[in-house]
Design a protein around this motif. Structure first.
Motif, PDB file in Angstrom:
ATOM      1  N   UNK A 176       0.822  -1.204   0.000  1.00  0.00           N
ATOM      2  CA  UNK A 176       0.000   0.000   0.000  1.00  0.00           C
ATOM      3  C   UNK A 176       0.859   1.259   0.000  1.00  0.00           C
ATOM      4  N   UNK A 177       1.983   1.190   0.711  1.00  0.00           N
ATOM      5  CA  UNK A 177       2.917   2.324   0.685  1.00  0.00           C
ATOM      6  C   UNK A 177       3.552   2.454  -0.697  1.00  0.00           C
ATOM      7  N   UNK A 178       3.918   1.335  -1.299  1.00  0.00           N
ATOM      8  CA  UNK A 178       4.600   1.365  -2.593  1.00  0.00           C
ATOM      9  C   UNK A 178       3.696   1.909  -3.693  1.00  0.00           C
ATOM     10  N   UNK A 179       2.397   1.729  -3.584  1.00  0.00           N
ATOM     11  CA  UNK A 179       1.465   2.272  -4.576  1.00  0.00           C
ATOM     12  C   UNK A 179       1.054   3.702  -4.252  1.00  0.00           C
ATOM     13  N   UNK A 180       1.550   4.263  -3.141  1.00  0.00           N
ATOM     14  CA  UNK A 180       1.231   5.635  -2.785  1.00  0.00           C
ATOM     15  C   UNK A 180      -0.080   5.813  -2.070  1.00  0.00           C
ATOM     16  N   UNK A 181      -0.750   4.708  -1.719  1.00  0.00           N
ATOM     17  CA  UNK A 181      -2.028   4.812  -1.025  1.00  0.00           C
ATOM     18  C   UNK A 181      -1.852   5.117   0.458  1.00  0.00           C
ATOM     19  N   UNK A 182      -0.740   4.694   1.018  1.00  0.00           N
ATOM     20  CA  UNK A 182      -0.409   5.006   2.408  1.00  0.00           C
ATOM     21  C   UNK A 182       0.851   5.844   2.456  1.00  0.00           C
ATOM     22  N   UNK A 183       0.965   6.627   3.525  1.00  0.00           N
ATOM     23  CA  UNK A 183       2.175   7.405   3.795  1.00  0.00           C
ATOM     24  C   UNK A 183       2.885   6.766   4.976  1.00  0.00           C
ATOM     25  N   UNK A 184       4.158   6.459   4.809  1.00  0.00           N
ATOM     26  CA  UNK A 184       4.943   5.862   5.893  1.00  0.00           C
ATOM     27  C   UNK A 184       5.748   6.965   6.584  1.00  0.00           C
ATOM     28  N   UNK A 185       5.475   7.281   7.840  1.00  0.00           N
ATOM     29  CA  UNK A 185       6.234   8.319   8.555  1.00  0.00           C
ATOM     30  C   UNK A 185       7.711   7.930   8.689  1.00  0.00           C
TER      31      UNK A 185
END
Length: 631
Positions: A176-185
């Motif tokens: 989900x982070x790799x597709x830009x749907x989530x932001x990883x702090x």
């Protein structure tokens, strides 16, 4: 991944081009070739030719040309590698294994498509939920209809930091982070949803697969629009919004329109203009221009009428200029101040926008207007600055022919803009008289009296033959003579096809025979009589060709049966080149005459004289070939 030329040649050699094209286009046999109505533009009479022996297709109507790979990329919108793989599979060939790292990247990307598709379905579900009420109200306020909402896949992201993450947890946070749907702090906190409280618009690639999202805030908040970051699926600089739908629509409309944002594209589609695309929050890039030029030789930029929109159009012009060439330009439409395409269509309807789109401003005019309006031109230094900027522009063009055309055009306009105005005396347009300061001319010659033209301008009346050529047709005897020469000496067609194609034939039978000759030369190279006769019989053009061969009234050096072949071919080429150049020469002479009317100076007179001499020499060359009178 790169493929060797040898492998690509093997794919082409094992592919039946007519079979590939015949899956989507109705073909008809024409001798050794096939004909069809072109799939790249609308037509009623077939001008699209397929030759399996050569492995190429060509359209004499719109110029589309290519092999099986090119057909799949242009007609079906497949990426190059996908087209090669499809053809290789059908031919029983195995595509060479890619670099391991590239293979891993491709496999990872394949899995990510599933992630964004799942997100898209979830966003659509949320738009229909209770939480999506405000987003639905916004769409209704904007006049977006239900079928448009479905067609473009509108969705809604609830105002939550974890709803999407929880809904798609089966894919794992890393995907989900790799597709830009989530932001990883940066710290050790859990990733959170990127899109919150936004109307969601899916961004698709040319194959129609969702690769990213654009989110429009519902209510107050910043930023107003938020796009996905760049990911293994989403290259912002090479992606155009709505390209998957606009590409096929552009082939029917024979144009492609570039607007600023999603909602402009959607509003135009709803108004019946489906060939619109938009860059994704950035200025047009070279990669995006390349994709646009595959759809149209002059995409129309229709940016907002405000200052930001006009600056964006100039940036696009400057980005495109170094790559300008035949079939690679831009057109520009300036909207009323403060309006975008959506505003204009809402206020005045589609016809108001169509009126603007019907007459786009050419690239050269847009650049000229920008530079002339950029700074005052009251001092020599300011005028010199304008000239330097113009030199910088045409100097940036890579194509030498286009560069020279821009140079001539810019310098002509600069000269007209900065030339001191001379007092005019005794100017009477009823008699076309003019007396310049110092020297006096009459009918293009220096005289002791005043400069006076006749009704043909400042040159003597041209011959009937020259007038026919200049107005777009050929003297009937030259028309028949050239065609007779080509069917008697087909060896010259391939090497001089561009000049033959430029001849302004106006009669339908002559055009059909000319196109058959060009088609034969295109696919078979240098022709001989036997091969040409076979082709013309197959295409039904043999009777006219034979009648021209047998006609006795064509007393020209290259149509005589007893003519020396080498000499006849030389004379035929001379006639073709002379006639092809004649309209341009007449146009240049007319332009020089107009300049002489305005200025009456020595330079204008010398230019007119030079062109008159060139025109007269061309007529003498043509006349020398009549009745076999050749030196």
């Amino acid at each position: 991944m790169s493929l060797s030329p040898q492998f690509l040649d093997e794919v082409r050699a094992r592919t039946s081009l007519s079979t590939v094209i015949g899956r989507s286009v109705k073909l008809q046999k024409a001798g050794r070739e096939y004909k069809a109505c072109c799939p790249f533009h609308q037509e009623k009479t077939p001008s699209f030719t397929i030759n399996d022996e050569k492995g190429f297709y060509h359209c004499f109507g719109c110029g589309a040309h290519g092999d099986a790979i090119r057909f799949l990329t242009d007609a079906r919108g497949l990426p190059f590698m996908e087209a090669v793989k499809e053809l290789a599979d059908a031919a029983g060939l195995e595509v060479p294994a890619p670099d391991p790292r590239a293979q891993q990247k491709a496999e990872r990307a394949a899995g990510l498509y599933d992630v964004v598709e799942a997100a898209q379905r979830w966003f659509v579900e949320q738009l229909g939920s209770i939480e999506g009420a405000n987003a639905r109200a916004y769409l209704q306020k904007r006049g977006i209809r239900d079928w448009t909402i479905t067609n473009f896949g509108f969705g809604f992201a609830p105002d939550s930091r974890s709803r999407l993450r929880e809904a798609l947890k089966r894919f794992g946070s890393d995907a989900l982070v790799e597709t830009g749907l989530l932001i990883a702090p940066d710290d050790d906190r859990e990733p959170y949803d990127r899109f919150r409280g936004r109307l969601m618009i899916p961004i698709r690639d040319q194959r129609g697969r969702v690769i990213a999202f654009g989110g429009r805030i519902v209510g107050d908040g910043e930023p107003k629009y938020l796009n996905s970051p760049e990911t293994p699926l989403f290259d912002k600089g090479r992606t155009l919004y709505n390209l998957d739908k606009a590409a096929p629509a552009s082939r029917n409309a024979r144009r492609v329109i570039v607007v600023e944002g999603y909602m402009d594209v959607i509003a135009l589609d709803q108004a019946g203009i489906g060939e619109a695309v938009a860059p994704l929050g950035t200025a047009l890039t070279e990669g995006q221009l390349e994709r646009l030029w595959k759809l149209s030789p002059a995409p129309i930029l229709c940016f907002d009428g405000d200052s930001a929109g006009q600056k964006a159009s100039v940036r696009a012009a400057l980005r495109a200029l170094p790559h300008a060439g035949p079939g690679r330009s831009l057109g520009f439409v300036t909207l009323p101040a403060g309006q975008d395409p959506d505003d204009l269509v809402r206020a005045k309807g589609r016809d108001a926008l169509e009126d603007l789109l019907a007459a786009p401003e050419p690239l050269v005019d847009r650049l000229w207007r920008h530079e002339v309006n950029a700074e005052p031109l009251t001092t020599p230094e300011e005028r010199a600055g304008l000239k330097q900027r113009l030199f910088d522009h045409f100097g940036a063009i890579a194509d030498p022919n286009v560069r020279e055309q821009y140079r001539a055009e810019f310098l002509r306009r600069f000269d007209e803009l900065t030339r001191p105005q001379r007092p005019r005396q005794q100017r009477d347009y009823g008699r076309e008289q003019y007396q310049g300061g110092g020297r006096r001319f009459q009918n293009g010659r220096q005289q002791s009296g005043r400069f006076q033209s006749n009704r043909f301008g400042f040159v003597r009346p041209v011959s009937d033959q020259a007038k026919l050529v200049a107005t777009g047709g050929l003297d009937p005897r030259w028309l028949r003579a050239v065609l007779a020469g080509l069917v008697r000496h087909p060896q010259v067609i391939a090497a001089h096809s561009e000049a033959v194609a430029a001849l302004p034939f106006i009669e339908a039978p002559a055009i059909r025979l000319r196109d058959s000759l060009l088609s034969a030369a295109l696919f078979h190279g240098e022709l001989d009589q036997e091969r040409l006769n076979t082709i013309l019989v197959d295409e039904g053009a043999a009777p006219l060709a034979e009648a021209l061969r047998q006609e006795r009234g064509l007393a020209f050096s290259f149509t005589r049966r007893d003519a020396d072949p080498e000499r006849a071919q030389r004379d035929l080429v001379l006639v073709i080149d002379t006639l092809a150049a004649q309209p341009g020469l007449e146009a240049a002479l007319a332009a020089a005459t107009e300049r002489l009317k305005e200025s009456g100076d020595e330079a204008a007179f010398q230019e007119q004289q030079r062109l008159r001499i060139a025109r007269d020499e061309a007529e003498k060359q043509l006349a020398s070939l009549v009745e076999g009178d050749v030196g």
